[in-house]
Design a protein around this motif. Structure first.
Motif, PDB file in Angstrom:
ATOM      1  N   LEU A  10       0.683  -1.411   0.149  1.00  0.00           N
ATOM      2  CA  LEU A  10       0.064   0.156   0.000  1.00  0.00           C
ATOM      3  C   LEU A  10       0.893   1.278   0.009  1.00  0.00           C
ATOM      4  N   ASP A  11       2.060   1.158   0.503  1.00  0.00           N
ATOM      5  CA  ASP A  11       2.980   2.258   0.338  1.00  0.00           C
ATOM      6  C   ASP A  11       3.188   2.639  -1.057  1.00  0.00           C
ATOM      7  N   VAL A  12       3.231   1.657  -1.866  1.00  0.00           N
ATOM      8  CA  VAL A  12       3.243   1.909  -3.326  1.00  0.00           C
ATOM      9  C   VAL A  12       2.214   2.853  -3.991  1.00  0.00           C
ATOM     10  N   ILE A  13       1.139   2.241  -3.513  1.00  0.00           N
ATOM     11  CA  ILE A  13      -0.209   2.752  -4.116  1.00  0.00           C
ATOM     12  C   ILE A  13      -0.280   4.292  -3.525  1.00  0.00           C
ATOM     13  N   GLU A  14       0.028   4.522  -2.040  1.00  0.00           N
ATOM     14  CA  GLU A  14       0.037   5.805  -1.601  1.00  0.00           C
ATOM     15  C   GLU A  14       1.067   6.907  -2.285  1.00  0.00           C
ATOM     16  N   MET A  15       2.094   6.352  -2.658  1.00  0.00           N
ATOM     17  CA  MET A  15       2.995   7.314  -3.182  1.00  0.00           C
ATOM     18  C   MET A  15       2.482   7.753  -4.644  1.00  0.00           C
ATOM     19  N   ALA A  16       1.773   6.613  -5.504  1.00  0.00           N
ATOM     20  CA  ALA A  16       1.244   7.083  -6.877  1.00  0.00           C
ATOM     21  C   ALA A  16       0.198   7.785  -6.650  1.00  0.00           C
ATOM     22  N   ALA A  17      -0.709   7.875  -5.519  1.00  0.00           N
ATOM     23  CA  ALA A  17      -1.878   8.370  -5.247  1.00  0.00           C
ATOM     24  C   ALA A  17      -1.570  10.053  -5.111  1.00  0.00           C
ATOM     25  N   LYS A  18      -0.605   9.965  -4.453  1.00  0.00           N
ATOM     26  CA  LYS A  18      -0.203  11.398  -4.146  1.00  0.00           C
ATOM     27  C   LYS A  18       0.277  12.140  -5.311  1.00  0.00           C
ATOM     28  N   GLN A  19       0.929  11.364  -6.175  1.00  0.00           N
ATOM     29  CA  GLN A  19       1.635  12.055  -7.355  1.00  0.00           C
ATOM     30  C   GLN A  19       0.259  12.324  -8.287  1.00  0.00           C
ATOM     31  N   ALA A  20      -0.709  11.366  -8.290  1.00  0.00           N
ATOM     32  CA  ALA A  20      -1.523  11.555  -9.211  1.00  0.00           C
ATOM     33  C   ALA A  20      -2.637  12.415  -8.968  1.00  0.00           C
ATOM     34  N   GLY A  21      -2.700  13.187  -7.689  1.00  0.00           N
ATOM     35  CA  GLY A  21      -3.386  14.154  -7.605  1.00  0.00           C
ATOM     36  C   GLY A  21      -4.517  13.879  -6.383  1.00  0.00           C
ATOM     37  N   PHE A  22      -4.485  12.829  -5.483  1.00  0.00           N
ATOM     38  CA  PHE A  22      -5.196  12.670  -4.399  1.00  0.00           C
ATOM     39  C   PHE A  22      -4.668  13.687  -3.241  1.00  0.00           C
ATOM     40  N   GLU A  23      -5.769  14.559  -2.750  1.00  0.00           N
ATOM     41  CA  GLU A  23      -5.311  15.513  -1.807  1.00  0.00           C
ATOM     42  C   GLU A  23      -5.264  14.825  -0.214  1.00  0.00           C
TER      43      GLU A  23
END
Length: 407
Positions: free
Chosen positions: A198-211
């Motif tokens: 989930l660390d990987v998903i979190e990293m990508a999500a923040k870069q994708a624009g999830f606030e």
């Protein structure tokens, strides 16, 4: 290459790099991977590939993914739920998801056999939901690349665009739901490996624009069929999430948590939350889809013969797999006799089985098998890793083998 001629060993592709140190991994929060019995999980070598060999993995993976999506959609349209391995309490969610959430599948991983030195690339299975190996692939492989001898490292790179693929996929999902707040809840079952993936998903999500991106174990999450998915952030203060990524497989929820399956079905149908991977991922995850590919027009040269009956293999050479098995559990291999030459115990023995043609693997001089895995993220093949096993079944005891690419 003559089919009867043994393939070259992969030894001449292996470059010694030594073991990663606990300090290197601790610095990135990844020391769990080498604790206790896992101390030798990361192989002390990298596997060398040539530039032109990457396409031999990426192109078939992309084509196979399109065929699996097509077969999943046709299975839904023809209501082939039982044949595709969907339990009755999941049909409503999967059916709705196919019709209303198409394109939301974020990430999956193909496991292959062969692919190098004349051994044909063959798909063993597709991990379409809650896959593992993401932190090893994304974060550990580059550390291994840095350990190459200087003469090798100068022009070396890796085919490792997993983060880019995840970011692209998450951006597409945000664009598909422009009126939803960009908040994401990451749900795990409490295992350390869950959080690392989930660390990987979190990293990508923040870069994708999830606030806002938060995480919680399943038991702390509130599921309401009337209002959606929540966390209690302060006493009697609740935060509702419009997007959720879960490390709990859909099949686990359907079989082991039927009440939760009912709640999630209503949450999906009432459009209260976007759940990733979507419920139709259960079709992609199901190995029962493999025998259907021929019937639904999705055959590919990299596919192995797969059926619902062992009698379709009169030579008695086949793998017997539970339709939702993972990590080699409850897998049995038959190589010409009525007794298996290899088998694993596990938690999936109660599930229906499929029967699949055996595939040749690339091996080294020790007889170890090499299993390549290709990631699909954002709809495209984007990254590669390998695992190495000293037995016939690649399971949790396998080593992780990184790769590098040279011109």
């Amino acid at each position: 290459m003559d089919q009867d001629q043994p393939a070259p060993m992969v030894d001449n592709r292996l470059t010694e790099i030594g073991r990663l140190s606990p300090k290197q991994l601790r610095k990135r929060g990844l020391e769990w991977f080498i604790e206790g019995d896992n101390h030798d999980y990361f192989a002390p070598e990298l596997l060398r590939l040539a530039d032109n060999e990457i396409a031999a993995f990426s192109q078939p993976a992309g084509e196979l993914y399109e065929r699996l999506l097509l077969a999943a959609r046709k299975a839904g349209e023809q209501e082939m739920w039982k044949a595709a391995g969907i339990p009755p309490n999941a049909v409503e969610a999967v059916d709705y998801s196919l019709r209303r959430e198409w394109g939301n599948h974020l990430v999956g991983r193909f496991d292959f056999a062969g692919g190098l030195d004349g051994v044909p690339l063959k798909m063993l299975e597709f991990n379409g939901d809650t896959l593992s190996l993401m932190p090893e692939t994304l974060s550990v492989q580059p550390l291994m690349l840095d350990m190459l001898p200087r003469r090798e490292r100068k022009n070396a790179r890796q085919w490792n665009h997993l983060r880019t693929g995840l970011v692209k996929g998450l951006q597409k999902i945000l664009q598909r739901y422009p009126n939803r707040p960009a908040n994401l809840l990451l749900i795990g079952l409490g295992h350390e490996e869950d959080w690392l993936n989930l660390d990987v998903i979190e990293m990508a999500a923040k870069q994708a624009g999830f606030e806002e991106v938060h995480r919680a174990p399943m038991e702390e999450v509130i599921f309401s069929e009337e209002e959606g998915i929540f966390l209690e952030v302060e006493h009697e203060e609740y935060l509702r999430y419009d997007f959720v990524f879960k490390m709990a497989p859909w099949e686990f929820i359907a079989y082991e948590e039927p009440e939760l399956m009912g709640l999630l079905t209503q949450i999906i149908k009432r459009d209260l939350c976007v759940i990733l991977n979507p419920a139709y991922s259960m079709l992609l995850q199901s190995k029962a889809l493999l025998p259907l590919l021929g019937e639904l027009g999705g055959l590919h040269p990299a596919m192995l013969k797969a059926t619902r009956s062992a009698t379709d293999f009169p030579n008695q050479r086949y793998a017997e797999k539970p339709i939702y098995g993972r990590t080699g559990d409850n897998l049995r291999l038959f190589d010409g006799t009525s007794q298996p030459v290899a088998e694993n115990d596990g938690d999936y023995g109660h599930l229906p089985r499929i029967y699949q043609e055996l595939a040749p693997f690339n091996v080294d001089s020790d007889g170890d098998r090499y299993q390549p895995s290709v990631y699909i993220a954002g709809g495209e093949a984007c990254a590669l890793c390998f695992r190495r096993q000293d037995g016939l079944i690649v399971d949790d005891d396998a080593e992780f083998v990184g790769h590098y690419v040279t011109t």
